[in-house]
Design an enzyme around this catalytic site. Structure first.
Site, mmCIF file in Angstrom:
data_model
loop_
_atom_site.group_PDB
_atom_site.id
_atom_site.type_symbol
_atom_site.label_atom_id
_atom_site.label_comp_id
_atom_site.label_asym_id
_atom_site.label_seq_id
_atom_site.Cartn_x
_atom_site.Cartn_y
_atom_site.Cartn_z
ATOM 1 N N LYS A 120 -4.192 10.953 -2.446
ATOM 2 C CA LYS A 120 -5.191 9.690 -2.637
ATOM 3 C C LYS A 120 -6.737 10.311 -2.336
ATOM 4 C CE LYS A 120 -2.414 5.809 -1.306
ATOM 5 N NZ LYS A 120 -2.361 4.625 -0.489
ATOM 6 N N LYS A 179 8.339 2.201 -8.957
ATOM 7 C CA LYS A 179 8.530 1.093 -8.093
ATOM 8 C C LYS A 179 7.435 -0.036 -8.252
ATOM 9 C CE LYS A 179 9.841 1.770 -3.881
ATOM 10 N NZ LYS A 179 9.851 2.208 -2.603
ATOM 11 N N LYS A 209 2.474 -3.367 -4.816
ATOM 12 C CA LYS A 209 1.293 -4.530 -4.511
ATOM 13 C C LYS A 209 -0.084 -3.865 -4.977
ATOM 14 C CE LYS A 209 2.268 -4.758 -0.254
ATOM 15 N NZ LYS A 209 2.395 -4.996 1.455
#
Length: 426
Positions: A187, A288, A291
């Site tokens: 990240k 996958k 959200k």
């Protein structure tokens, strides 16, 4: 208002969430504790001799198995969260909540399901959205079948011990241990270290706090999360070496009126295969359902209205090959949509579904799939709206859950404070 349990076929105690994958969105913990019951159960041994002898009452040991798991309240919970985690919690709750006797030991299971709001702020967030998504997640737990009579539901930040212990563990953890965490590297590389907060670096220590507060001895994790579990184990060993040895430690414990045992239980990793339905993105069958995906059409949110669900299924990615089939690695979208179709119809088999759809075109199958999803989610959505209208009920459940969790967590936190040498606040 009493919300009846919504039960469904699903998975096992310690299969993926994750009923249970140990991931940033789901945190499963199993704790096993032996105690002498305050009001002992009794095993009665009767003599087999011909002359009757009095029965002997022997206090029975009690073994407590504590399950704690949670999901981040970032964005709307989607079909993957529900089928892969929450529905499995319900299945376990309904099958395993009753006490049982094993080898002369009474087994008692305690279920704790929490909304991990502290983990949700490691990236930039909207405070208003955090509040709403936290309450929405808790209400969806209940709407999906988590029964407050069998399980405790709480919000992570309502148990201050999570954040306080995380700070103590931060101070005992070498910097290079967290710098090597893969998710932080990924990240930080994507967003740049100038735009990510320190919380993203140290959230694995908060995860360790979640585990260690409840004295978990076994933690089911997916292979991709093993690194975080190993960090928790490393922290336990280092803490024990630093703070749990020598006469001074024993004196502090004696003064505080607590046993001079090591503060934490070192958890063992249980690497588990994905359990339940592994739901993939509607726009990419190899990724996958998430959200965090910017494309809302990539997922079915649990609270999507029927017309939105139908529209998303109509637009979802498919292929140009004639016929529908399972487990063709070159057709991941087919496998994903068939998996969803099976998952929202508990009890049906792959063979049964394969026979039904073998001659269907995509134009024929998509409306059938959409209606099956709508029918499955409708009772959950109805219960959700009932719960949200009764704020007193929802907040009462969360208060009761937090009170129960605080009772357990505060004991571990006290032991940690004593081990480190803090002045007692009692």
């Amino acid at each position: 208002m009493k919300i009846p349990a919504y039960t469904m076929a699903a998975v096992t105690l310690l299969a993926r969430a994750s009923a249970f994958s140990f991931s940033r969105t789901s945190f499963p913990i199993t704790s096993t504790i032996f105690t002498k019951s305050s009001t002992p159960s009794v095993v009665r041994f009767m003599s087999t001799d011909t002359e009757a002898e009095p029965a002997t009452d022997i206090p029975m040991k009690t073994k407590t198995r504590r399950i704690l798991s949670g999901v981040q309240p970032t964005g709307s919970l989607h079909l993957g969260n529900y089928l892969g985690a929450i529905r499995q919690w319900v299945e376990f709750q309904d099958k395993e909540c009753e006490p049982k006797i094993e080898d002369g030991v009474k087994i008692v299971t305690e279920n704790y399901f929490f909304v991990v709001d502290l983990h949700a702020i490691t990236m930039p967030h909207d405070p208003k959205e955090l509040e709403e998504s936290t309450l929405s997640s808790a209400a969806l737990y209940l709407a999906a079948g988590i029964d407050p009579g069998k399980s405790k539901v709480f919000i992570q930040s309502h148990v201050p011990a999570h954040s306080e212990l995380a700070w103590l563990l931060n101070c005992a953890t070498p910097m290079n241990w967290v710098e090597r965490m893969i998710q932080f590297k990924d990240k930080a590389r994507k967003s740049g270290t100038d735009s990510v907060g320190v919380g993203l670096l140290t959230y694995p220590i908060l995860m360790a706090s979640d585990i260690l507060l409840y004295q978990a001895d076994r933690v089911p994790v997916g292979e991709d999360q093993r690194q975080h579990l190993e960090l928790a184990r490393d922290i336990v060993r280092r803490w024990t070496d630093l703070y749990n040895k020598g006469g001074a430690f024993k004196k502090r414990c004696k003064k505080a009126g607590i046993p001079s045992f090591p503060t934490f239980t070192e958890p063992e990793a249980m690497i588990v295969k994905e359990g339940g339905a592994r739901i993939m993105s509607l726009s990419d069958g190899t990724s996958k359902m998430s959200k965090s995906d910017a494309n809302d059409n990539s997922r079915i949110n649990i609270l999507d209205p029927p017309n939105v669900i139908r529209d998303k299924i109509k637009k979802c990615k498919t292929d140009a090959i004639v016929g529908l089939e399972w487990d063709n690695s070159e057709r991941p979208e087919v496998t994903n949509l068939l998996s969803i179709y099976q998952a929202v119809q508990p009890g049906r088999t792959k063979e049964d579904i394969a026979e039904e759809v073998k001659d269907m075109t995509w134009g024929e199958f998509k409306p059938v799939l959409a209606e099956a999803i709508v029918a499955h989610l409708e009772p959950i959505q109805n219960r959700y709206h009932e719960i949200r209208k009764d704020e007193e009920y929802l907040m009462g459940v969360l208060r009761q859950g937090a009170d129960s969790a605080n009772e357990i967590a505060s004991k571990t936190l006290k032991a940690a404070r004593v081990a480190m040498g803090f002045v007692s606040r009692d």
